[in-house]
Design a protein around this motif. Structure first.
Motif, PDB file in Angstrom:
ATOM      1  N   ILE A 199      16.110  30.396  -5.239  1.00  0.00           N
ATOM      2  CA  ILE A 199      16.804  31.429  -6.008  1.00  0.00           C
ATOM      3  C   ILE A 199      17.453  30.818  -7.242  1.00  0.00           C
ATOM      4  O   ILE A 199      18.121  29.781  -7.159  1.00  0.00           O
ATOM      5  CB  ILE A 199      17.895  32.100  -5.157  1.00  0.00           C
ATOM      6  CG1 ILE A 199      17.289  32.733  -3.897  1.00  0.00           C
ATOM      7  CG2 ILE A 199      18.650  33.163  -5.969  1.00  0.00           C
ATOM      8  CD1 ILE A 199      18.328  33.158  -2.883  1.00  0.00           C
ATOM      9  N   LEU A 239      15.066  44.903  -6.606  1.00  0.00           N
ATOM     10  CA  LEU A 239      14.818  43.459  -6.630  1.00  0.00           C
ATOM     11  C   LEU A 239      13.674  43.113  -5.693  1.00  0.00           C
ATOM     12  O   LEU A 239      12.787  42.318  -6.038  1.00  0.00           O
ATOM     13  CB  LEU A 239      16.085  42.698  -6.235  1.00  0.00           C
ATOM     14  CG  LEU A 239      17.329  42.928  -7.094  1.00  0.00           C
ATOM     15  CD1 LEU A 239      18.488  42.078  -6.585  1.00  0.00           C
ATOM     16  CD2 LEU A 239      17.056  42.636  -8.563  1.00  0.00           C
ATOM     17  N   MET A 242      18.194  38.659  -1.952  1.00  0.00           N
ATOM     18  CA  MET A 242      17.475  37.482  -2.433  1.00  0.00           C
ATOM     19  C   MET A 242      17.342  36.431  -1.322  1.00  0.00           C
ATOM     20  O   MET A 242      16.267  35.845  -1.125  1.00  0.00           O
ATOM     21  CB  MET A 242      18.177  36.887  -3.649  1.00  0.00           C
ATOM     22  CG  MET A 242      18.222  37.782  -4.884  1.00  0.00           C
ATOM     23  SD  MET A 242      16.596  38.147  -5.596  1.00  0.00           S
ATOM     24  CE  MET A 242      16.161  36.542  -6.273  1.00  0.00           C
ATOM     25  N   LEU A 258      17.381  35.837 -10.347  1.00  0.00           N
ATOM     26  CA  LEU A 258      18.041  37.127 -10.367  1.00  0.00           C
ATOM     27  C   LEU A 258      18.649  37.303 -11.746  1.00  0.00           C
ATOM     28  O   LEU A 258      19.582  36.590 -12.112  1.00  0.00           O
ATOM     29  CB  LEU A 258      19.128  37.182  -9.288  1.00  0.00           C
ATOM     30  CG  LEU A 258      20.161  38.309  -9.405  1.00  0.00           C
ATOM     31  CD1 LEU A 258      19.503  39.676  -9.380  1.00  0.00           C
ATOM     32  CD2 LEU A 258      21.202  38.179  -8.307  1.00  0.00           C
TER      33      LEU A 258
END
Length: 311
Positions: free
Chosen positions: A174, A115, A162, A136
């Motif tokens: 996010i 990520l 994140m 995400l």
């Protein structure tokens, strides 16, 4: 690149916001944006891709959805060439998958280090210091990839990286994609600003999640807003009620399907994709399309088949 905050009625370039003003977190954006995935079709005509993006900005688009894995950086490079800081465009990207060779062009990239690498790749290819919003991409719902083996990562571990990247300034906010209702509830303390799930007039299995997003002020950004070419997923444009409404209004069935989404929930933001300026202009026109109560009732009566149970 940030959204214009001087007026909710117009974008930074002075264009009326198609569909009116919506929000992603603290950013004001037009309710009709642009999904950039189909720009891959213009890989051999980069000037056409840049012209399409410039036309989108002229028409009031200030929310562009992209991903590093669209063409392995190709689409991000087109956006970098076309979009200027003064356009006030909010760029939304996603991580959780990466390009792959073979019949399925993607593979899961769910581990925390992947990520982070995905965000770093987006920053480089877009040529910016911060990605305003990063989704995400969980693989819990909808058609397509599923996480297996070491790619089956706990959501809390993913949210930890994140939020760390948000604290470091790499990302501004996010979002979540292909997530379950339980997953969204677990993630709320992290400050989720948008959710992207497969959702359309004919695939409304996430209605409870949409209600939660509305209650929490989270932007609802449906992908496959007209259904999909994936096997087993119905198409909005095949529905008799949609076709009848299109004939009555003198518009296309696609425009009716998109307009229904805008009318259905105030938190909905659209990111229809296209590789042609003509189709882009049709999508923008949806923002001024009025569906009366009788038409909405007919459309609401269309049976739903959840995309989450298909594929």
């Amino acid at each position: 690149m940030t959204a214009d905050t001087r007026s909710e009625d117009v974008t930074a370039v002075g264009a009326p916001r198609p569909g009116g003003a919506g929000r992603i977190g603290d950013r004001i954006v037009s309710r009709i944006g642009y999904g950039a995935m189909q720009l891959e079709r213009l890989r051999d005509d980069r000037p056409a891709a840049v012209a399409l993006l410039r036309r989108a900005v002229e028409l009031g688009v200030d929310h562009i959805d992209t991903a590093q894995f669209y063409g392995d950086g190709l689409v991000n490079g087109m956006i970098r060439e076309a979009i200027r800081p003064e356009d006030g465009v909010t760029l939304v990207s996603k991580v959780g998958a990466e390009p792959a060779a073979g019949p399925v062009p993607l593979r899961a990239a769910q581990r925390p280090e992947q990520l982070r690498a995905g965000v770093e790749d987006n920053l480089r290819s877009l040529g910016i210091d911060q990605v305003p919003v990063v989704n995400l991409r969980r693989l819990d719902s909808g058609p397509g990839l599923r996480a297996e083996g070491d790619q089956a990562v706990d959501l809390d571990d993913q949210l930890a990286v994140m939020t760390a990247m948000r604290d470091e300034g790499m990302i501004g906010a996010i979002g979540l994609s292909s997530v379950t209702l339980e997953g969204l509830r677990r993630a709320l303390p992290a400050g989720i600003v948008c959710v992207q799930n497969a959702y359309s007039l004919v695939s409304r299995g996430d209605e409870d999640m949409l209600e939660l997003c509305t209650a929490e002020g989270i932007a609802w950004v449906p992908y496959f807003p007209l259904g999909s070419a994936f096997p087993g997923i119905p198409k909005v444009t095949d529905e008799p009620a949609v076709l009848a409404a299109a004939t009555s209004l003198g518009v296309t069935a696609s425009q009716v399907g998109l307009a229904w989404l805008l009318h259905h929930a105030p938190e909905s933001l659209l990111i229809p994709g296209t590789a042609t300026i003509g189709h882009l202009e049709e999508n923008i026109e949806v923002g001024s399309l009025v569906l009366d109560a009788a038409t909405l009732a007919e459309l609401d009566s269309v049976p739903t088949r959840s995309a989450g149970s298909l594929g």
